[in-house]
Design an enzyme around this catalytic site. Structure first.
Site, mmCIF file in Angstrom:
data_model
loop_
_atom_site.group_PDB
_atom_site.id
_atom_site.type_symbol
_atom_site.label_atom_id
_atom_site.label_comp_id
_atom_site.label_asym_id
_atom_site.label_seq_id
_atom_site.Cartn_x
_atom_site.Cartn_y
_atom_site.Cartn_z
ATOM 1 N N HIS A 59 0.842 -1.191 0.000
ATOM 2 C CA HIS A 59 0.000 0.000 0.000
ATOM 3 C C HIS A 59 0.878 1.243 0.000
ATOM 4 O O HIS A 59 1.946 1.266 0.608
ATOM 5 C CB HIS A 59 -0.920 0.008 1.215
ATOM 6 C CG HIS A 59 -2.029 -0.984 1.106
ATOM 7 N ND1 HIS A 59 -3.145 -0.762 0.337
ATOM 8 C CD2 HIS A 59 -2.194 -2.208 1.645
ATOM 9 C CE1 HIS A 59 -3.953 -1.800 0.410
ATOM 10 N NE2 HIS A 59 -3.383 -2.704 1.204
ATOM 11 N N LYS B 14 20.784 -2.536 6.099
ATOM 12 C CA LYS B 14 21.955 -1.770 5.673
ATOM 13 C C LYS B 14 23.139 -2.734 5.568
ATOM 14 O O LYS B 14 23.199 -3.752 6.250
ATOM 15 C CB LYS B 14 22.271 -0.684 6.697
ATOM 16 C CG LYS B 14 21.221 0.406 6.765
ATOM 17 C CD LYS B 14 21.649 1.498 7.731
ATOM 18 C CE LYS B 14 20.828 2.714 7.674
ATOM 19 N NZ LYS B 14 19.511 2.776 7.984
#
Length: 180
Positions: free
Chosen positions: A98, A160
């Site tokens: 969404h 990361k």
């Protein structure tokens, strides 16, 4: 007529994902997935309760290991998985999400590409539009929101780069187990 067709399709998806993918016989699950997905290569192992959404946009290479309760989503784009990929249990790979900035809760999608020899640990979430490079490792519990370069180790929310992988990538993660 369209509503009846929608109901029948929803019921078939329920039977497929909740019943057939729960059968404790790998050969039956593998046969069904080869019929349903756009492409499934040789030597893959799918543990019980793999959930498939829009199978016609899912392409799977050879000799991969899919552990229990993985979600593979092809609704918002193509999901392409290379060879010798190891995906830990309870991992969700999304091609549709969404849009948080939409007034109408609209969706947006993108292709997900997972290259050869990628190792995705347990409970990882991969979001639409992501490419994970050859030999990369994604640590447990990570949420991948951006591309991950080849031969790197990524962890965190959002994921990361935390290191480099030094493996020569000569393994085959696809092992077959009875009743799993």
């Amino acid at each position: 007529m369209k509503k009846i067709k929608t109901i029948i399709l929803a019921f078939w998806n329920y039977i497929f994902n909740d019943w057939l993918m729960g059968l404790p016989f790998h050969s039956i699950r593998y046969f069904l997935l080869r019929q349903r997905l756009n492409k499934v290569g040789q030597g893959n192992f799918f543990r019980m309760y793999t959930e498939i959404r829009n199978p016609r946009k899912i392409y799977i290479g050879n000799w991969n290991s899919f552990n229990q309760r993985i979600l593979l989503d092809g609704r918002g784009g193509k999901l392409i998985i290379g060879d010798y990929v190891d995906i830990g249990q309870e991992t969700n790979i999304w091609t549709l999400e969404h849009d948080p900035n939409s007034d109408n809760h609209a969706t947006k999608g993108g292709d997900v590409v997972i290259e050869d020899y990628v190792w995705i640990a347990s409970r990882v979430t991969i979001l639409p539009g992501v490419k994970i490079g050859k030999g990369a490792v994604i640590a447990t519990g990570s949420i991948v929101t951006k591309d991950i370069p080849p031969m790197t180790i990524a962890a965190g929310v959002p994921a990361k780069i935390i290191g480099k992988r030094k493996s020569k990538l000569k393994y085959n993660p696809s092992k077959k187990y009875w009743f799993r």
